[in-house]
Motif scaffolding. Structure first.
Motif, PDB file in Angstrom:
ATOM      1  N   ILE A  34      22.191   8.584 -20.237  1.00 45.35           N
ATOM      2  CA  ILE A  34      21.444   9.718 -20.772  1.00 45.35           C
ATOM      3  C   ILE A  34      21.561  10.855 -19.767  1.00 45.35           C
ATOM      4  CG2 ILE A  34      19.163  10.572 -21.452  1.00 45.35           C
ATOM      5  CD1 ILE A  34      20.374   8.436 -23.355  1.00 45.35           C
ATOM      6  N   VAL A  35      21.942  12.030 -20.254  1.00 40.88           N
ATOM      7  CA  VAL A  35      22.094  13.198 -19.391  1.00 40.88           C
ATOM      8  C   VAL A  35      21.185  14.308 -19.914  1.00 40.88           C
ATOM      9  CG1 VAL A  35      23.695  14.877 -18.400  1.00 40.88           C
ATOM     10  CG2 VAL A  35      24.512  12.561 -18.966  1.00 40.88           C
ATOM     11  N   LEU A  36      20.327  14.814 -19.041  1.00 33.88           N
ATOM     12  CA  LEU A  36      19.477  15.954 -19.359  1.00 33.88           C
ATOM     13  C   LEU A  36      20.021  17.178 -18.646  1.00 33.88           C
ATOM     14  CD1 LEU A  36      15.909  14.409 -18.872  1.00 33.88           C
ATOM     15  CD2 LEU A  36      17.328  14.424 -20.940  1.00 33.88           C
ATOM     16  N   GLU A  37      19.875  18.331 -19.270  1.00 33.94           N
ATOM     17  CA  GLU A  37      20.235  19.593 -18.635  1.00 33.94           C
ATOM     18  C   GLU A  37      18.962  20.384 -18.429  1.00 33.94           C
ATOM     19  OE1 GLU A  37      23.525  23.051 -19.162  1.00 33.94           O
ATOM     20  OE2 GLU A  37      22.472  22.455 -20.988  1.00 33.94           O
ATOM     21  N   GLY A  38      18.778  20.912 -17.227  1.00 33.53           N
ATOM     22  CA  GLY A  38      17.579  21.698 -16.987  1.00 33.53           C
ATOM     23  C   GLY A  38      17.507  22.226 -15.580  1.00 33.53           C
ATOM     24  N   GLU A  39      16.344  22.758 -15.284  1.00 39.82           N
ATOM     25  CA  GLU A  39      16.071  23.308 -13.958  1.00 39.82           C
ATOM     26  C   GLU A  39      14.844  22.605 -13.382  1.00 39.82           C
ATOM     27  OE1 GLU A  39      17.991  25.377 -12.309  1.00 39.82           O
ATOM     28  OE2 GLU A  39      19.351  25.439 -14.025  1.00 39.82           O
ATOM     29  N   PRO A  40      14.844  22.358 -12.087  1.00 42.39           N
ATOM     30  CA  PRO A  40      13.679  21.722 -11.469  1.00 42.39           C
ATOM     31  C   PRO A  40      12.409  22.544 -11.705  1.00 42.39           C
ATOM     32  CG  PRO A  40      15.543  21.700  -9.967  1.00 42.39           C
ATOM     33  CD  PRO A  40      15.930  22.567 -11.131  1.00 42.39           C
ATOM     34  N   ASP A  41      11.309  21.820 -11.944  1.00 45.19           N
ATOM     35  CA  ASP A  41      10.020  22.466 -12.165  1.00 45.19           C
ATOM     36  C   ASP A  41       9.320  22.737 -10.834  1.00 45.19           C
ATOM     37  OD1 ASP A  41       9.018  20.001 -11.313  1.00 45.19           O
ATOM     38  OD2 ASP A  41       8.384  19.377 -13.314  1.00 45.19           O
ATOM     39  N   GLU A  42       8.040  23.038 -10.891  1.00 47.92           N
ATOM     40  CA  GLU A  42       7.283  23.350  -9.684  1.00 47.92           C
ATOM     41  C   GLU A  42       7.176  22.160  -8.734  1.00 47.92           C
ATOM     42  OE1 GLU A  42       4.758  22.002 -12.991  1.00 47.92           O
ATOM     43  OE2 GLU A  42       6.064  23.732 -12.845  1.00 47.92           O
ATOM     44  N   GLU A  43       7.395  20.924  -9.249  1.00 49.75           N
ATOM     45  CA  GLU A  43       7.412  19.735  -8.391  1.00 49.75           C
ATOM     46  C   GLU A  43       8.799  19.471  -7.819  1.00 49.75           C
ATOM     47  OE1 GLU A  43       5.860  16.873 -11.254  1.00 49.75           O
ATOM     48  OE2 GLU A  43       3.963  16.857 -10.140  1.00 49.75           O
ATOM     49  N   GLY A  44       9.790  20.277  -8.247  1.00 47.01           N
ATOM     50  CA  GLY A  44      11.144  20.119  -7.742  1.00 47.01           C
ATOM     51  C   GLY A  44      11.992  19.117  -8.506  1.00 47.01           C
ATOM     52  N   ILE A  45      11.535  18.720  -9.716  1.00 50.88           N
ATOM     53  CA  ILE A  45      12.297  17.752 -10.508  1.00 50.88           C
ATOM     54  C   ILE A  45      12.565  18.299 -11.905  1.00 50.88           C
ATOM     55  CG2 ILE A  45      11.383  15.772  -9.234  1.00 50.88           C
ATOM     56  CD1 ILE A  45       9.531  15.213 -11.614  1.00 50.88           C
ATOM     57  N   ILE A  46      13.630  17.807 -12.504  1.00 52.99           N
ATOM     58  CA  ILE A  46      13.912  18.138 -13.903  1.00 52.99           C
ATOM     59  C   ILE A  46      13.018  17.283 -14.795  1.00 52.99           C
ATOM     60  CG2 ILE A  46      15.662  18.062 -15.726  1.00 52.99           C
ATOM     61  CD1 ILE A  46      17.735  18.711 -13.528  1.00 52.99           C
ATOM     62  N   MET A  47      13.040  15.965 -14.567  1.00 56.75           N
ATOM     63  CA  MET A  47      12.158  15.017 -15.259  1.00 56.75           C
ATOM     64  C   MET A  47      12.003  13.812 -14.349  1.00 56.75           C
ATOM     65  SD  MET A  47      12.551  13.125 -18.958  1.00 56.75           S
ATOM     66  CE  MET A  47      11.090  12.429 -19.729  1.00 56.75           C
ATOM     67  N   ASP A  48      10.836  13.247 -14.318  1.00 52.40           N
ATOM     68  CA  ASP A  48      10.574  12.047 -13.531  1.00 52.40           C
ATOM     69  C   ASP A  48      11.435  10.902 -14.074  1.00 52.40           C
ATOM     70  OD1 ASP A  48       9.348   9.505 -12.777  1.00 52.40           O
ATOM     71  OD2 ASP A  48       7.672  10.705 -12.042  1.00 52.40           O
ATOM     72  N   PHE A  49      12.216  10.254 -13.188  1.00 53.60           N
ATOM     73  CA  PHE A  49      13.071   9.150 -13.617  1.00 53.60           C
ATOM     74  C   PHE A  49      12.270   8.020 -14.264  1.00 53.60           C
ATOM     75  CE2 PHE A  49      16.117  10.803 -10.336  1.00 53.60           C
ATOM     76  CZ  PHE A  49      17.179  11.027 -11.195  1.00 53.60           C
ATOM     77  N   VAL A  50      11.068   7.761 -13.773  1.00 54.13           N
ATOM     78  CA  VAL A  50      10.232   6.692 -14.339  1.00 54.13           C
ATOM     79  C   VAL A  50       9.832   7.041 -15.765  1.00 54.13           C
ATOM     80  CG1 VAL A  50       8.041   5.454 -14.117  1.00 54.13           C
ATOM     81  CG2 VAL A  50       9.416   5.938 -12.085  1.00 54.13           C
ATOM     82  N   GLU A  51       9.457   8.295 -16.005  1.00 52.88           N
ATOM     83  CA  GLU A  51       9.094   8.720 -17.351  1.00 52.88           C
ATOM     84  C   GLU A  51      10.291   8.637 -18.289  1.00 52.88           C
ATOM     85  OE1 GLU A  51       7.247  12.590 -19.692  1.00 52.88           O
ATOM     86  OE2 GLU A  51       7.435  12.654 -17.506  1.00 52.88           O
TER      87      GLU A  51
END
Length: 118
Positions: A34-51
């Motif tokens: 699975i590949v997501l495209e995006g920009e890091p949020d205020e926490e510095g991540i695109i999406m939490d790997f666990v989520e």
């Protein structure tokens, strides 16, 4: 930026509209990417790997792992599995900073497909 997460599942299938050895019942240890495209949020991540793992496990792995895929997808080619996965995940993997970019299904270590919606 692209975020990537890999998964594995085991399943059986046969290709009923195909002439060749794959029309007989057989199984694979599939690799799903699975590949997501995006920009890091205020926490510095695109999406939490666990989520991401939890969503993919619930929506895809728990359904396909150790299944007869023909009960879920009538002609379960790698191409059709990738489309099915995309359709199950596209709405769940979207936020203000990312979206689903690509689904890869690998039947073997050297044979797979890439689907980017459409």
């Amino acid at each position: 930026m692209l975020l990537i997460k890999k998964f594995k599942f085991d399943a059986a299938h046969n290709l009923v509209s195909y002439k060749g050895k794959c029309e007989r019942l057989h199984g694979h240890t599939y690799e799903l990417v699975i590949v997501l495209e995006g920009e890091p949020d205020e926490e510095g991540i695109i999406m939490d790997f666990v989520e991401l793992k939890d969503i993919v496990k619930k929506e895809i792995i728990d359904v396909l792992d150790h299944s007869y895929i023909n009960d879920i997808i009538s002609q379960p080619t790698a191409e059709n599995i990738a489309i099915w996965v995309w359709n199950k995940l596209e709405g769940k993997l979207r936020s203000k900073n990312f979206s689903l970019y690509e689904v890869q299904i690998w039947e073997t270590s050297d044979s797979g497909v890439i689907y980017r919606g459409g």
